[in-house]
Motif scaffolding. Sequence first.
Motif, PDB file in Angstrom:
ATOM      1  N   UNK A   1       0.741  -1.096   0.013  1.00  0.00           N
ATOM      2  CA  UNK A   1       0.181  -0.093  -0.004  1.00  0.00           C
ATOM      3  C   UNK A   1       0.855   1.196  -0.281  1.00  0.00           C
ATOM      4  N   UNK A   2       2.055   1.079   0.617  1.00  0.00           N
ATOM      5  CA  UNK A   2       2.784   2.281   0.715  1.00  0.00           C
ATOM      6  C   UNK A   2       3.679   2.160  -0.680  1.00  0.00           C
ATOM      7  N   UNK A   3       4.157   1.367  -1.115  1.00  0.00           N
ATOM      8  CA  UNK A   3       5.337   1.453  -2.270  1.00  0.00           C
ATOM      9  C   UNK A   3       4.569   1.564  -3.705  1.00  0.00           C
ATOM     10  N   UNK A   4       3.426   0.883  -3.671  1.00  0.00           N
ATOM     11  CA  UNK A   4       2.809   1.002  -5.003  1.00  0.00           C
ATOM     12  C   UNK A   4       2.517   2.426  -5.319  1.00  0.00           C
ATOM     13  N   UNK A   5       1.774   3.145  -4.649  1.00  0.00           N
ATOM     14  CA  UNK A   5       1.742   4.452  -4.868  1.00  0.00           C
ATOM     15  C   UNK A   5       2.948   5.350  -5.283  1.00  0.00           C
ATOM     16  N   UNK A   6       3.963   4.943  -4.399  1.00  0.00           N
ATOM     17  CA  UNK A   6       5.400   5.518  -4.683  1.00  0.00           C
ATOM     18  C   UNK A   6       5.832   5.277  -6.256  1.00  0.00           C
ATOM     19  N   UNK A   7       5.947   4.066  -6.582  1.00  0.00           N
ATOM     20  CA  UNK A   7       6.100   3.619  -7.989  1.00  0.00           C
ATOM     21  C   UNK A   7       5.293   4.421  -8.857  1.00  0.00           C
ATOM     22  N   UNK A   8       3.990   4.675  -8.492  1.00  0.00           N
ATOM     23  CA  UNK A   8       3.073   5.318  -9.556  1.00  0.00           C
ATOM     24  C   UNK A   8       3.831   6.548  -9.474  1.00  0.00           C
ATOM     25  N   UNK A   9       4.106   7.537  -8.412  1.00  0.00           N
ATOM     26  CA  UNK A   9       4.362   8.941  -8.325  1.00  0.00           C
ATOM     27  C   UNK A   9       5.785   8.979  -9.085  1.00  0.00           C
ATOM     28  N   UNK A  10       6.776   8.057  -8.777  1.00  0.00           N
ATOM     29  CA  UNK A  10       7.982   8.230  -9.078  1.00  0.00           C
ATOM     30  C   UNK A  10       8.218   7.808 -10.284  1.00  0.00           C
ATOM     31  N   UNK A  11       8.040   6.373 -10.443  1.00  0.00           N
ATOM     32  CA  UNK A  11       8.096   5.475 -11.737  1.00  0.00           C
ATOM     33  C   UNK A  11       7.162   5.637 -12.820  1.00  0.00           C
ATOM     34  N   UNK A  12       5.982   6.457 -12.532  1.00  0.00           N
ATOM     35  CA  UNK A  12       4.904   6.547 -13.468  1.00  0.00           C
ATOM     36  C   UNK A  12       4.682   5.393 -14.295  1.00  0.00           C
ATOM     37  N   UNK A  13       4.367   4.166 -13.176  1.00  0.00           N
ATOM     38  CA  UNK A  13       3.858   2.997 -13.505  1.00  0.00           C
ATOM     39  C   UNK A  13       2.362   2.617 -12.772  1.00  0.00           C
ATOM     40  N   UNK A  14       1.301   2.296 -13.502  1.00  0.00           N
ATOM     41  CA  UNK A  14       0.221   2.049 -12.661  1.00  0.00           C
ATOM     42  C   UNK A  14       0.281   0.869 -11.920  1.00  0.00           C
ATOM     43  N   UNK A  15       1.068  -0.062 -12.552  1.00  0.00           N
ATOM     44  CA  UNK A  15       1.596  -1.276 -11.974  1.00  0.00           C
ATOM     45  C   UNK A  15       2.779  -1.771 -12.093  1.00  0.00           C
TER      46      UNK A  15
ATOM     47  N   UNK B   1      17.430  -8.341  -1.692  1.00  0.00           N
ATOM     48  CA  UNK B   1      17.778  -7.682  -3.036  1.00  0.00           C
ATOM     49  C   UNK B   1      17.650  -8.480  -4.251  1.00  0.00           C
ATOM     50  N   UNK B   2      18.125 -10.046  -3.926  1.00  0.00           N
ATOM     51  CA  UNK B   2      17.903 -10.907  -4.894  1.00  0.00           C
ATOM     52  C   UNK B   2      16.651 -11.269  -5.461  1.00  0.00           C
ATOM     53  N   UNK B   3      15.736 -11.335  -4.293  1.00  0.00           N
ATOM     54  CA  UNK B   3      14.549 -11.537  -4.431  1.00  0.00           C
ATOM     55  C   UNK B   3      13.879 -10.387  -5.395  1.00  0.00           C
ATOM     56  N   UNK B   4      14.125  -9.154  -4.986  1.00  0.00           N
ATOM     57  CA  UNK B   4      13.594  -8.017  -5.854  1.00  0.00           C
ATOM     58  C   UNK B   4      13.949  -7.986  -7.225  1.00  0.00           C
ATOM     59  N   UNK B   5      15.215  -8.227  -7.659  1.00  0.00           N
ATOM     60  CA  UNK B   5      15.700  -8.300  -8.811  1.00  0.00           C
ATOM     61  C   UNK B   5      15.664  -9.516  -9.506  1.00  0.00           C
ATOM     62  N   UNK B   6      14.946 -10.432  -9.090  1.00  0.00           N
ATOM     63  CA  UNK B   6      14.431 -11.564  -9.645  1.00  0.00           C
ATOM     64  C   UNK B   6      12.991 -11.432 -10.298  1.00  0.00           C
ATOM     65  N   UNK B   7      12.460 -10.429  -9.876  1.00  0.00           N
ATOM     66  CA  UNK B   7      11.157 -10.206 -10.549  1.00  0.00           C
ATOM     67  C   UNK B   7      11.426  -8.724 -11.524  1.00  0.00           C
ATOM     68  N   UNK B   8      10.480  -8.931 -12.277  1.00  0.00           N
ATOM     69  CA  UNK B   8      10.569  -8.090 -13.633  1.00  0.00           C
ATOM     70  C   UNK B   8      10.271  -6.607 -13.336  1.00  0.00           C
ATOM     71  N   UNK B   9      11.229  -5.522 -13.457  1.00  0.00           N
ATOM     72  CA  UNK B   9      11.067  -4.301 -13.115  1.00  0.00           C
ATOM     73  C   UNK B   9      11.359  -3.325 -14.261  1.00  0.00           C
ATOM     74  N   UNK B  10      10.738  -2.281 -14.253  1.00  0.00           N
ATOM     75  CA  UNK B  10      11.037  -1.393 -15.285  1.00  0.00           C
ATOM     76  C   UNK B  10      11.650   0.007 -14.431  1.00  0.00           C
ATOM     77  N   UNK B  11      11.531  -0.020 -13.279  1.00  0.00           N
ATOM     78  CA  UNK B  11      11.737   1.201 -12.375  1.00  0.00           C
ATOM     79  C   UNK B  11      12.486   0.809 -11.102  1.00  0.00           C
ATOM     80  N   UNK B  12      13.390   1.586 -10.338  1.00  0.00           N
ATOM     81  CA  UNK B  12      13.806   1.363  -9.221  1.00  0.00           C
ATOM     82  C   UNK B  12      12.924   1.195  -8.043  1.00  0.00           C
ATOM     83  N   UNK B  13      11.762   2.162  -8.228  1.00  0.00           N
ATOM     84  CA  UNK B  13      10.769   1.867  -7.251  1.00  0.00           C
ATOM     85  C   UNK B  13       9.827   0.655  -7.343  1.00  0.00           C
ATOM     86  N   UNK B  14       9.889   0.179  -8.734  1.00  0.00           N
ATOM     87  CA  UNK B  14       9.261  -1.149  -8.770  1.00  0.00           C
ATOM     88  C   UNK B  14       9.966  -2.229  -8.168  1.00  0.00           C
ATOM     89  N   UNK B  15      11.439  -2.216  -8.432  1.00  0.00           N
ATOM     90  CA  UNK B  15      12.429  -3.011  -7.680  1.00  0.00           C
ATOM     91  C   UNK B  15      12.215  -2.944  -6.170  1.00  0.00           C
TER      92      UNK B  15
END
Length: 225
Positions: A96-110, A170-184
Motif C-alpha cells: 500500500x505504501x510502495x505501489x503509490x510511490x512507484x506510480x508517483x516516481x516511476x510513472x507506472x500504474x502497476x 535484493x536477490x528476490x527483488x531483482x528476480x522479479x521483472x522491473x522497469x523502475x527502481x521504485x518497482x524493484x
Amino acid sequence: MQTPQQPYTDGPWIKLGKFIGLFFLLMVPQLVLFLPMNSKVSPAIYWPLFAGAYLVAYIIYLYYFRHYRKPGPQPLNKQAWLTIVFGFLAMKVATLVLYPLNQLVGHEAVTKNDQVIYQLMGNSNRNVVVMTVMMGVFFAPLAEELLFRGVLMNFFFKNRFWPGILISAVAFGLAHANNTWTGALTYIALGGILAFIYKKTNNLKITIIIHFLNNFPLLLLLFLG
C-alpha cells in the motif's frame, strides 16, 4: 556401521556458482509458460514440461536446503500462525505504501512483474491462464522461498542476521521483472519482510504460507474475472 555425515565445506565461489545455477533453474518452468502460445505445441508436451521443471527444481532446492540449513524444529503452532498473520499484514502495508510511490516516481500504474502476470492472465489460451495461476499461487511461493530464503540464506548467511536479510531481499527483488527502481524496491521490501521472518523463526513453512497468502487473492480475482 554408518559413518557420520560430513559437513559441507564448499568455498564461497563454489557456493556462488551453485546458487547462480539454482537461480536460472527457477526460470525454466516460467519459460515453459510461453509454449502454449504456439498452437503447434500440444498440451501433452508443455504440461509435463511445466510440472516436471518445478518438480526437478523442488528436489534440488530441498536437497541443498536440508544439507545447509540451520537445524531446529519447524512447528506450525499458535505462535507460528500469529507470525503468519503479522507477516501477511506487513506485506500488505508495504504494498500500500510502495505501489503509490512507484506510480508517483516511476510513472507506472502497476509494476512490470504485475503487467506480465496481467498479460498472461488475459491470454485467450485457457492453459496459459491456469498455468499462471498454479505458478503464482502454489509453485512460485514454494520454489522462491526454498531458493531465496532456504538456500541463499543458509548457503552464505547461516550465522549472520542483517547481511542475510539484505542480500536475500535484493536477490528476490531483482528476480522479479522491473522497469523502475521504485518497482524493484517494492519487491525488495516484500523479500526483506520474508527474510526477516525466516531469520527470526528459522521456519520456512511460515514464509511459504505468507507468500502463498500474499499471491492468492489477486490471482484468484484475475482468474475469476
